[in-house]
Write a protein that holds these residues in place. Structure first.
Motif, PDB file in Angstrom:
ATOM      1  N   GLU A 596      -1.380 -10.554  20.692  1.00  0.00           N
ATOM      2  CA  GLU A 596       0.067 -10.719  20.591  1.00  0.00           C
ATOM      3  C   GLU A 596       0.410 -11.903  19.683  1.00  0.00           C
ATOM      4  OE1 GLU A 596       1.914 -11.010  24.365  1.00  0.00           O
ATOM      5  OE2 GLU A 596       0.955  -9.218  25.188  1.00  0.00           O
ATOM      6  N   LYS A 597      -0.310 -13.010  19.856  1.00  0.00           N
ATOM      7  CA  LYS A 597      -0.085 -14.161  18.971  1.00  0.00           C
ATOM      8  C   LYS A 597      -0.414 -13.820  17.526  1.00  0.00           C
ATOM      9  CE  LYS A 597      -1.122 -17.510  22.622  1.00  0.00           C
ATOM     10  NZ  LYS A 597      -2.045 -18.587  23.080  1.00  0.00           N
ATOM     11  N   CYS A 598      -1.472 -13.052  17.331  1.00  0.00           N
ATOM     12  CA  CYS A 598      -1.833 -12.646  15.960  1.00  0.00           C
ATOM     13  C   CYS A 598      -0.746 -11.773  15.342  1.00  0.00           C
ATOM     14  CB  CYS A 598      -3.157 -11.896  15.974  1.00  0.00           C
ATOM     15  SG  CYS A 598      -4.595 -12.931  16.300  1.00  0.00           S
ATOM     16  N   PHE A 599      -0.115 -10.907  16.159  1.00  0.00           N
ATOM     17  CA  PHE A 599       0.973 -10.077  15.645  1.00  0.00           C
ATOM     18  C   PHE A 599       2.133 -10.938  15.168  1.00  0.00           C
ATOM     19  CE2 PHE A 599       4.897  -7.688  16.198  1.00  0.00           C
ATOM     20  CZ  PHE A 599       4.610  -6.508  15.531  1.00  0.00           C
ATOM     21  N   VAL A 600       2.490 -11.949  15.964  1.00  0.00           N
ATOM     22  CA  VAL A 600       3.596 -12.821  15.581  1.00  0.00           C
ATOM     23  C   VAL A 600       3.259 -13.610  14.321  1.00  0.00           C
ATOM     24  CG1 VAL A 600       5.007 -14.768  16.336  1.00  0.00           C
ATOM     25  CG2 VAL A 600       4.395 -12.967  17.962  1.00  0.00           C
ATOM     26  N   GLN A 601       2.031 -14.125  14.243  1.00  0.00           N
ATOM     27  CA  GLN A 601       1.627 -14.898  13.061  1.00  0.00           C
ATOM     28  C   GLN A 601       1.588 -14.040  11.807  1.00  0.00           C
ATOM     29  OE1 GLN A 601      -2.085 -16.766  13.999  1.00  0.00           O
ATOM     30  NE2 GLN A 601      -1.207 -18.161  15.536  1.00  0.00           N
ATOM     31  N   TYR A 637      10.055  -9.399  18.429  1.00  0.00           N
ATOM     32  CA  TYR A 637      10.011 -10.424  17.373  1.00  0.00           C
ATOM     33  C   TYR A 637      10.556  -9.896  16.053  1.00  0.00           C
ATOM     34  CZ  TYR A 637       8.234 -14.256  14.548  1.00  0.00           C
ATOM     35  OH  TYR A 637       8.128 -15.322  13.696  1.00  0.00           O
ATOM     36  N   ILE A 638      10.591  -8.547  15.897  1.00  0.00           N
ATOM     37  CA  ILE A 638      11.079  -7.935  14.658  1.00  0.00           C
ATOM     38  C   ILE A 638      12.593  -7.785  14.768  1.00  0.00           C
ATOM     39  CG2 ILE A 638      10.970  -5.916  13.171  1.00  0.00           C
ATOM     40  CD1 ILE A 638       8.149  -5.433  14.178  1.00  0.00           C
ATOM     41  N   ARG A 639      13.317  -8.339  13.803  1.00  0.00           N
ATOM     42  CA  ARG A 639      14.772  -8.185  13.749  1.00  0.00           C
ATOM     43  C   ARG A 639      15.104  -7.444  12.465  1.00  0.00           C
ATOM     44  NH1 ARG A 639      19.427  -9.547  15.893  1.00  0.00           N
ATOM     45  NH2 ARG A 639      21.235 -10.031  14.575  1.00  0.00           N
ATOM     46  N   LEU A 640      15.578  -6.210  12.646  1.00  0.00           N
ATOM     47  CA  LEU A 640      15.789  -5.310  11.512  1.00  0.00           C
ATOM     48  C   LEU A 640      17.222  -5.440  11.035  1.00  0.00           C
ATOM     49  CD1 LEU A 640      14.474  -3.197   9.712  1.00  0.00           C
ATOM     50  CD2 LEU A 640      15.127  -1.444  11.360  1.00  0.00           C
ATOM     51  N   THR A 641      17.473  -6.401  10.182  1.00  0.00           N
ATOM     52  CA  THR A 641      18.752  -6.557   9.498  1.00  0.00           C
ATOM     53  C   THR A 641      18.477  -6.851   8.037  1.00  0.00           C
ATOM     54  OG1 THR A 641      18.846  -8.918   9.991  1.00  0.00           O
ATOM     55  CG2 THR A 641      19.891  -7.433  11.571  1.00  0.00           C
TER      56      THR A 641
END
Length: 768
Positions: A596-601, A637-641
């Motif tokens: 999960e941390k790797c995904f955010v990084q 964590y993904i904000r699609l704008t």
């Protein structure tokens, strides 16, 4: 050639042979015999050797005609007579030695004999050339005879040259005088001891080691003498230069006490000179030198003023000479003195006014650099003055008379000002050593008459030297405290302190822990993980081998990072890495949290990856999400704008959801995304805060072929006006009720006022 010689030449040769032909030398017969053998051995149609020798002897004799022979015989006779006359006394001198005369040297006889031989050879060659040129035999002879005679003459001349060189070498060897052997030179006496009276010049003229200098100063009995003052002056100069040269941001707190331990009152000129020279040599350390001057200025304000005066004079000199490097260094020093509040801010504003009065490329560039250095301080001390300076910069930029490069510098300066001088702090935290209340600020104008006091840089004898030294010792104790005097006076105490420090050092060494700052163990671990992953046949074998590796607490993250790095380095995505990551997530929850941390990084640094690496990483995480090895709340964590995404992040989201649709199918994916328990995590992907963001999300998924997962978002966008109206109705009703309440109040008040007026009218009528 033999047939052309007349028979009458032979009796003439026999009759005049002792005069015409010189005697044959003994050293030439072997060579001639060798030449005859060579000619005899060569296969040719030449006449026999005896005839050839006879022809050669005849060619060297007199010409065939009698008149020519008589005319040419006279020089040969004279030469022969001279040779015989010269040789005869020489033999007589050798034999008759009993009359008491000195015997001639062998070298002189050899020289004379060589001269005679050289003359005879020259005459013989000349006669032979003359006979060959005029004899009829040379015209009627065959070409083969001419070639042979030419080769023979070449051999003869080369042999003569070799003989001559050998004789010259022998003669030089005989005449070379014998070189007498040199007697061994006696060793030089040791130099006399260096006394103070022997030290000439302003700087001593001779390098003296520090221990020798200290020894000489101890040996001098009269402490007030000029020699002792000279020695102390040289020691003071070396000490100040050494301290100023080795100061930096880390050791400045240690250098300041050592600097105050020196007599700065006597060496104030040396200190200012050393600071200016060091700053010119290293402009990058200007803030360090300014901090050092600021500390000294708190105790000795005259030293700070003297240095500021010298820097101002250096700036004037460089401005008049158009010396740009020196001008840049001087302005930078003044800027940091303004930051340290040693110089007043009016000095900087006056300097900027002078530089921008008649703008040129160089003056504007210097002004831009000056504002960068002290702009943050001027923004706090004199914001109006700084605003006026920037207005002048804007005017220069609008005029457009300067170079494009300088215009870009001005535009960059405006950007730095807009960012509030970030990256250009006035004082670094480690150099903020003086409080502004304790600082002495000097205000000097460029138009003032300034005295650099250069006589302070040169040694001058002082009649009150001892009293001044004692006065500075008292001043030093007041500045540094009693510790400095105790350290200087008590050597026993110093030795005891050293012993205590050594014992403390040993205790510290016992308590010290060795830490590997080179990360050698970490590099070896990464190498082991990489080799294990790349050498395994399938994911099961790789997982089995990786679980056997002993990982210390906190090193589990390295396993996930190396797995992701190996996956991104592949040319195409391999399902092998996804299965291996899935296995680790199922085995241990720690690995799941690390992924999960790797995904955010990775999503935060997705713009740094190449397209190939980006695709592999997106497919890897899509595999983990599709197999439920990774929880879906990481999508929060993904904000699609449009504002929060870049081209790289949109490519990552596209590949991620396309892979999820392939793994799960569009129906199952839609059910997962519409799960009511996970709506908080998906609100950032399907935003409902603003219609613009909602439309952007719908258009994005529709463009990548996944418009089916946006049905609920489309319904929400369609019903959004109704919802907005419903939200606005209660607000309007509340506002109307408040308006009606206020209206009733106003109407009641109006009715009351009207009733009061009617009552007044009635009362008036009754009175009437």
């Amino acid at each position: 050639m033999a047939a052309s010689v007349s028979p009458a030449a032979s009796p003439h040769r026999r009759r005049h042979g002792h005069r015409d032909s010189p005697p044959r030398r003994r050293d030439e017969s072997p060579h001639r015999r060798r030449d005859h053998r060579k000619h005899r051995a060569s296969p040719s149609t030449s006449p026999p050797p005896s005839d050839r020798d006879a022809d050669r002897r005849r060619s060297r004799a007199s010409p065939p005609d009698h008149d020519r022979r008589l005319r040419d015989s006279k020089p040969s006779e004279s030469i022969g007579n001279r040779v015989n006359d010269d040789d005869r006394p020489t033999r007589r001198a050798r034999v008759s030695d009993g009359e008491g005369r000195r015997r001639p040297r062998a070298s002189d006889c050899d020289d004379e004999r060589d001269d005679h031989r050289r003359k005879r050879d020259h005459e013989r060659d000349r006669d032979s050339r003359r006979h060959r040129r005029r004899s009829p035999s040379s015209e009627s002879g065959s070409s083969s005879d001419d070639d042979r005679s030419r080769h023979h003459r070449r051999d003869e001349s080369s042999r003569r040259q070799k003989d001559q060189r050998r004789r010259d070498r022998d003669r030089d060897r005989v005449e070379r005088p014998s070189i007498p052997e040199k007697e061994p030179t006696p060793p030089l006496p040791p130099p006399p001891p260096l006394l103070p009276e022997m030290i000439p010049g302003r700087t001593g003229g001779i390098y003296i080691p520090p221990f020798r200098m200290a020894q000489m100063m101890r040996e001098v009995e009269d402490k007030a003498s000029t020699e002792y003052q000279r020695l102390s002056w040289d020691a003071l100069k070396k000490s100040i230069n050494g301290l100023v040269n080795k100061v930096n941001a880390t050791n400045i707190k240690n250098i300041v006490p050592e600097l105050f331990a020196e007599n700065l009152v006597r060496g104030r000129g040396l200190f200012c000179q050393s600071c200016i020279k060091s700053q010119m040599a290293s402009p990058g350390f200007t803030d360090v030198f300014a901090a050092l001057v600021a500390v000294v200025n708190t105790k000795f304000p005259e030293i700070g003023r003297l240095l500021l005066v010298r820097v101002m004079l250096q700036l004037k000199r460089a401005y008049k000479r158009n010396d740009k490097p020196q001008l840049l260094a001087a302005t930078k020093f003044i800027a940091h003195l303004v930051n340290q509040v040693v110089a007043h801010e009016l000095v900087s504003l006056e300097l900027l006014t002078v530089l921008l009065e008649n703008p040129t490329d160089d003056s504007v560039e210097v002004a831009v650099g000056f504002v960068k250095e002290c702009g943050a301080m001027l923004q706090d001390l004199s914001p109006q003055g700084l605003h006026a300076i920037f207005e002048r910069f804007r005017g220069i930029l609008h005029e457009g008379e300067i170079d494009k490069r300088v215009q870009f510098l001005i535009e960059g300066l405006f950007a730095i000002r807009k960012a509030k001088f970030q990256g250009f702090p006035a004082i670094r935290p480690e150099l903020d050593l003086v409080e502004q209340e304790d600082q002495f600020t000097h205000e000097i104008s460029l138009e003032d008459e300034l005295d650099p006091e250069t006589n302070l840089n040169v040694f001058r004898a002082n009649q009150n030297f001892v009293e001044d030294e004692k006065a500075y010792e008292n001043l030093k104790r007041s500045i540094l405290g009693a510790e400095s005097s105790d350290d200087e006076e008590g050597s026993d105490d110093a030795s005891d302190e050293d012993a205590e420090e050594e014992s403390d050092g040993e205790e510290d060494e016992e308590q010290m822990e060795i830490r590997d700052q080179t990360e050698t163990n970490l590099i070896n671990l990464r190498r082991t993980i990489y080799l294990t992953i790349m050498s395994s046949v399938d994911f099961e074998e790789a997982g089995h081998k990786l679980l056997k590796i002993k990982l210390e607490p906190g090193q589990e993250m390295e396993l996930c990072i190396m797995l992701l790095e190996c996956c991104s380095q592949e040319r195409t995505y391999l399902r092998y890495y996804g299965l291996l990551g899935q296995r680790f997530c199922i085995i241990n929850k720690v690995h799941q949290e690390n992924f999960e941390k790797c995904f955010v990084q990775q999503y935060s640094m997705i713009h740094r990856l190449e397209t190939n690496k980006l695709r592999n990483v997106a497919k890897f995480f899509a595999h983990l999400l599709g197999t439920d090895a990774l929880p879906w709340h990481v999508l929060a964590y993904i904000r699609l704008t449009e504002e929060d995404t870049t081209s790289s992040s949109r490519i990552f989201i596209k590949i991620l959801f396309q892979e999820l649709s392939e793994h799960l199918g569009i129906r199952l994916l839609n059910e997962r995304l519409n799960d009511p328990n996970m709506q908080d995590s998906f609100d950032s992907i399907f935003p409902k805060d603003h219609p613009k963001n909602t439309r952007f999300s719908i258009n994005f998924f529709t463009s990548i072929g996944l418009g089916g997962i946006t049905e609920t978002l489309r319904e929400y966008l369609k019903n959004m006006p109704r919802l907005i109206m419903q939200q606005q109705k209660p607000a309007s009703s509340e506002s109307e009720s408040s308006d009606s309440g206020s209206g009733s109040d106003s109407s009641s008040s109006e009715s009351e006022s009207s009733s009061d007026e009617s009552d007044r009218k009635r009362s008036k009528r009754r009175k009437k």
